[in-house]
Structure formats: structure tokens, C-alpha cells
Design an enzyme around this catalytic site. Structure first.
Site, PDB file in Angstrom:
ATOM      1  N   GLN A  24       0.800  -1.222   0.000  1.00 34.63           N
ATOM      2  CA  GLN A  24       0.000   0.000   0.000  1.00 34.63           C
ATOM      3  C   GLN A  24       0.832   1.272   0.000  1.00 34.63           C
ATOM      4  OE1 GLN A  24      -2.677  -1.688   3.289  1.00 34.63           O
ATOM      5  NE2 GLN A  24      -4.068  -0.339   2.197  1.00 34.63           N
ATOM      6  N   HIS A 124       1.126  -9.203   4.514  1.00 33.85           N
ATOM      7  CA  HIS A 124      -0.078  -8.375   4.372  1.00 33.85           C
ATOM      8  C   HIS A 124      -0.521  -8.450   2.908  1.00 33.85           C
ATOM      9  CE1 HIS A 124      -2.316  -4.767   6.247  1.00 33.85           C
ATOM     10  NE2 HIS A 124      -2.914  -5.039   5.101  1.00 33.85           N
ATOM     11  N   ASN A 168      -1.491 -10.658   8.668  1.00 35.86           N
ATOM     12  CA  ASN A 168      -2.486  -9.618   8.858  1.00 35.86           C
ATOM     13  C   ASN A 168      -3.802 -10.103   8.264  1.00 35.86           C
ATOM     14  OD1 ASN A 168      -3.092  -6.570   9.406  1.00 35.86           O
ATOM     15  ND2 ASN A 168      -3.978  -7.005   7.398  1.00 35.86           N
ATOM     16  N   GLU A 169      -4.788 -10.310   9.131  1.00 38.06           N
ATOM     17  CA  GLU A 169      -6.169 -10.564   8.740  1.00 38.06           C
ATOM     18  C   GLU A 169      -6.365 -11.831   7.903  1.00 38.06           C
ATOM     19  OE1 GLU A 169      -7.613  -5.918   9.017  1.00 38.06           O
ATOM     20  OE2 GLU A 169      -7.616  -6.879   7.047  1.00 38.06           O
ATOM     21  N   TYR A 296     -12.942  -2.233  12.666  1.00 36.42           N
ATOM     22  CA  TYR A 296     -13.437  -1.037  11.997  1.00 36.42           C
ATOM     23  C   TYR A 296     -14.943  -0.823  12.126  1.00 36.42           C
ATOM     24  CZ  TYR A 296      -8.874  -0.817   9.745  1.00 36.42           C
ATOM     25  OH  TYR A 296      -7.521  -0.720   9.516  1.00 36.42           O
ATOM     26  N   GLU A 354      -5.013  -2.314  14.382  1.00 34.39           N
ATOM     27  CA  GLU A 354      -5.550  -1.383  13.380  1.00 34.39           C
ATOM     28  C   GLU A 354      -6.901  -0.867  13.849  1.00 34.39           C
ATOM     29  OE1 GLU A 354      -5.959  -2.624   9.308  1.00 34.39           O
ATOM     30  OE2 GLU A 354      -3.993  -3.603   9.274  1.00 34.39           O
ATOM     31  N   TRP A 400      -4.777   3.043  12.072  1.00 30.99           N
ATOM     32  CA  TRP A 400      -4.647   2.823  10.645  1.00 30.99           C
ATOM     33  C   TRP A 400      -5.186   4.068   9.956  1.00 30.99           C
ATOM     34  CZ3 TRP A 400      -2.242  -0.804   7.771  1.00 30.99           C
ATOM     35  CH2 TRP A 400      -2.409  -0.697   6.387  1.00 30.99           C
ATOM     36  N   GLU A 407      -5.687   1.767  -1.437  1.00 26.29           N
ATOM     37  CA  GLU A 407      -6.704   1.031  -0.694  1.00 26.29           C
ATOM     38  C   GLU A 407      -7.230  -0.141  -1.529  1.00 26.29           C
ATOM     39  OE1 GLU A 407      -8.705  -0.498   2.150  1.00 26.29           O
ATOM     40  OE2 GLU A 407      -7.237   1.095   2.465  1.00 26.29           O
ATOM     41  N   TRP A 408      -6.290  -0.965  -1.967  1.00 27.90           N
ATOM     42  CA  TRP A 408      -6.595  -2.222  -2.633  1.00 27.90           C
ATOM     43  C   TRP A 408      -7.561  -2.040  -3.820  1.00 27.90           C
ATOM     44  CZ3 TRP A 408      -2.729  -4.985  -1.187  1.00 27.90           C
ATOM     45  CH2 TRP A 408      -2.223  -4.871   0.102  1.00 27.90           C
TER      46      TRP A 408
END
Length: 443
Positions: A24, A124, A168-169, A296, A354, A400, A407-408
Site C-alpha cells: 500500500q 499483508h 495480517n487478517e 473497523y 488497526e 490505521w 486502498e486495494w
């Protein structure tokens, strides 16, 4: 709008930090970086807004010193970054790119020179394209390939890290990318997703073992969580929300901390798991020292009559929303910090690794006012403070993100940063939230 918390509101030693990820911000065009699945995904029409990619991103590869000075000047304690598998091993296996290792060497040393604690995350989402060609996360062998990558990169920088995480995630790596198809590799297949859900955890366990073998400690994993609210009080809605929670939240915690996947989810997708998958739990559950919680939003879940797993729809909720159309629901963060401790981690340190929000920030007269982000941070830090008061061992909070970034699949529209980035000039402009946090952290 001002930041309404200070260091004095938290226990001694509580850490405030920021987080980023390699693809990113770094710029994959630089330093001998190999091709990753995100380069391929972005090059395929229709996958990413305007076909944008991370080739240059924020050019953190060259501007890292400037960015680290921003972290230092803000008074933050810690920086969480990820390493790019494709940058370190361009083909995913075999030959090592020394430029990549040298780069991460510079990052760690640059942080230590500024008295910033380095938190590294091995992965990530930057899967080397050559590994995807061999099946990616559907191929069980990836667990060993990933452990080899962990040995190479951590053999170079592991001795100077404050902490390290494997993934990550995992939900995004497996479900978002292999069932929903929103992220690379863009697969929509329940068997692929189920295999990925298992193999990413097997790779986690093997990487933990590898890092222990290098003499490393303070090792963890970073998981993302979403609060599932049933659309109404009917039993059907309750069951739909429970299954959503099982896939998103309980699966990965269960594997790592309980050596078992949730029975309600296994009942639906267990036929897609590898044969004798239970034999892998001893590896998957290799002891970790902390849990990272990324949080989030919540989702409002309603049952549907499609007859197709997972039998639910996501309904627009009534709460205020960010630019991502995500509801602002800080109560969910408090829930996960207390629930994870109570049901899974049982006293292990927990970090909010995050938390933040996207908006459409613009520079006006050299400044970026972002009062909504300040309010968001105030609400969520208050939830962290309450979780600590309720007995959860939360040891840190990472915003974050440091910078507006790629952003992907949404390209460069959605801005999460404390610092605004002009993606043409690459100029950095600290936002009001950055300045407010800087002031709060000296109090």
C-alpha cells in the site's frame, strides 16, 4: 473537535502507534521487487478502480526517512509495518533479493535510531505471483514455503524487532479473496476458501515455530473482527448473525487458541477441509505471546432463502458511516477486546493493531481538517479505555494508517491516513487528527 484522551488515561507502558502495509505504501516498482498477485489483480480490467496499482504508491521505498520523522514528531511509540514476500523472494522460493533484505534492514535501523519500536508483520496480502501459479493458499505446500520466507527475512531483521506477527487478517487472505472474490486472487469458490482458511493457519503455526527457532520472542498474529448484528429478533436472523460471526471471528481464533474450528461452521463447509485436518492443530496452535485485533465496523445480517451457504444478506445499517460505507460502532471494539480475552486468549496481551476510518480529505490552504476522524478516534479509544477498566489486558493502540495509501480494489480514493498524501507530487501534509494526536501524546 479535539482529541479528548491523553497518555495519563492509560496504564504506564501503554503504547500508541501507527500501522501501514508494504504494497500500500512502498512502491513495487523499486528495489528488485518481484511480481505479486496484486500486480496481476490490478492489471485485470474491472478489479480495481481505474485499474490503479501499487507500483509507486506513496514511494515509501525512497521516502521512508521522511515518514519515520513524522512518526517521531507525532510522539508515537511504535510502528507496525509489513514485509513483502515478493520483495524479499521475487519467485516466492529460492533466490533471495538482497536489495529487499537491505531495504528492511534500513527500515528497522531507521526506527531504532528514532526510538520507535518496530513491529513487523510477515504477510499483508503480497503473495508472489509464482506461488499463486502453484495454487497459492489452496496448496498445502505453501505453509512450508511461507516458513522458509519467515526464516530468510527474520534471519536478517528478527534480532532487532520489538515484536513480530505472522499474518495480517487471515479472514481477508482466505474468505474475502477466495469466497467473496473482492481481493486478489479474486476467486469465488467455497472449497478454495475453506482450504485457504486452513492453510493460512497452518502457515502461521509453522512460521511461529521457525521464528522461535531463530531465538525470537514477542510473537503474535493479527486478526480482523466485525461485529455481527442480527437485523431483528427472529431466530432465523440470530442464526444468520451467529454463522457470520463463526466464519469471520470464531474460526481463526478457534484454530490458534482452542485447536478446533467452530462446530456450526464445520457443519456447513467441513467437507471441503483437507483430509485429517485435525492433525494440523498442534502446529496451528504453536503458542503466541499476543493477539492483534483489527477493528473497523459492524455488519447488520439478515437471513435469505437462497438455499446457498452462508444463507445471509448484509443490510444497510442506520448508524453514521465512513467513506467505506462502514458503520461507526465503537461498542464492537469493546466487545472483541473483552470477549477474545475471556473466551480465547485468557490473559495474553492484546493490541489494537488497526483502527481508523476513511474519508475524502483535501488540502485547503495548506491544511487538512478532519474532525470526523478525530471524533472516530475519540470514540474508539474510549472503548479501549473501558475494556481495560473491565479487565482486558490491552497493551497498545495503533491507528490505521500513518499515510493515505493504496486502498486495494478501491484504488486511491479512500483516505485512511493521519497524513495526507498527494499522489501526484507525493507531498505529505499532516492532518488535523495527526496534529491533535501529537498534542495529546505529550500530555
Amino acid at each position: 473537535m479535539t482529541i479528548d484522551f491523553t497518555r495519563k488515561d492509560f496504564p504506564e507502558g501503554f503504547e500508541f502507534g501507527v500501522a501501514t502495509s508494504a504494497y500500500q505504501i512502498e512502491g513495487s516498482d523499486f528495489g528488485g521487487c518481484g511480481r505479486s498477485q496484486w500486480d496481476d489483480f490490478a492489471a485485470t480490467p474491472g478489479n480495481v478502480v481505474r485499474g490503479e496499482n501499487g507500483a509507486i504508491a506513496c514511494d515509501h521505498y525512497h521516502k521512508w526517512a521522511e515518514d519515520f520523522d513524522l512518526i517521531k514528531d507525532c510522539g508515537l511509540d511504535s510502528y507496525r509495518f509489513s514485509t513483502s514476500w515478493a520483495r524479499v523472494m521475487p519467485e516466492g522460493r529460492g533466490q533471495v533479493n538482497q536489495q529487499g533484505l537491505d531495504y528492511y534492514d534500513r527500515l528497522v535501523d531507521g526506527l531504532l535510531e528514532r526510538d520507535i519500536k518496530p513491529y513487523a508483520c510477515l504477510y499483508h496480502w503480497e503473495l508472489p505471483s509464482a506461488i499463486l501459479d502453484m495454487g497459492g493458499w489452496r496448496n498445502r505446500d505453501i505453509a512450508d514455503w511461507f516458513a522458509d520466507f519467515a526464516e530468510v527475512i527474520m534471519g536478517r531483521i528478527g534480532d532487532r524487532l520489538h515484536a513480530a506477527a505472522t499474518f495480517n487478517e487471515p479472514w481477508c487472505i482466505a474468505w474475502l479473496s477466495h469466497f467473496l472474490g473482492h481481493h486478489a486472487p479474486g476467486v469465488r469458490d467455497v472449497r478454495a476458501a475453506t482450504r485457504a482458511m486452513h492453510h493460512v493457519l497452518l502457515a502461521h503455526g509453522k512460521a511461529i515455530q521457525t521464528m522461535r527457532g531463530l531465538g525470537m520472542d514477542n510473537l503474535g498474529v493479527v486478526m480482523n473482527f466485525e461485529y455481527a448484528s442480527p437485523v431483528d429478533d427472529t431466530p432465523q436472523a440470530q442464526e444468520s448473525a451467529k454463522l457470520y460471526d463463526g466464519i469471520y471471528n470464531r474460526w481463526f481464533l478457534g484454530g490458534v487458541f482452542n485447536k478446533a474450528y467452530p462446530e456450526d461452521v464445520v457443519a456447513e463447509i467441513g467437507q471441503h477441509l483437507p483430509d485429517n485436518y485435525q492433525d494440523d492443530f498442534e502446529t496451528i496452535a504453536a503458542p503466541v505471546d499476543w493477539l492483534g485485533v483489527n477493528y473497523y465496523t459492524r455488519k447488520v445480517i439478515a437471513p435469505n432463502d437462497s438455499g446457498q451457504f452462508p444463507y445471509h444478506d448484509e443490510i444497510e445499517g442506520p448508524l453514521p458511516k465512513t467513506a467505506m460505507e462502514w458503520e461507526v460502532y465503537p461498542q464492537g471494539l469493546h466487545h472483541f477486546l473483552t470477549w477474545a480475552d475471556r473466551e480465547y486468549t485468557k490473559g495474553l496481551p492484546i493490541y489494537v493493531t488497526e483502527n481508523g476510518m476513511a474519508s475524502y480529505d483535501e488540502v485547503e490552504d495548506g491544511e487538512v481538517a478532519d474532525p470526523v476522524r478525530i471524533d472516530y478516534l475519540n470514540q474508539h479509544v474510549a472503548a479501549v479505555k473501558q475494556a481495560i477498566a473491565d479487565g482486558s489486558p490491552v497493551k497498545g493502540y495503533f491507528v490505521w494508517s500513518l499515510l493515505d495509501n493504496y486502498e486495494w480494489a478501491l484504488g486511491y480514493d479512500k483516505r485512511f491516513g493521519l497524513v495526507h498524501v498527494d499522489f501526484e507530487s507525493l507531498e505529505r501534509t499532516p492532518k488535523g487528527s495527526y496534529l491533535g494526536l501529537k498534542e495529546a501524546l505529550v500530555k
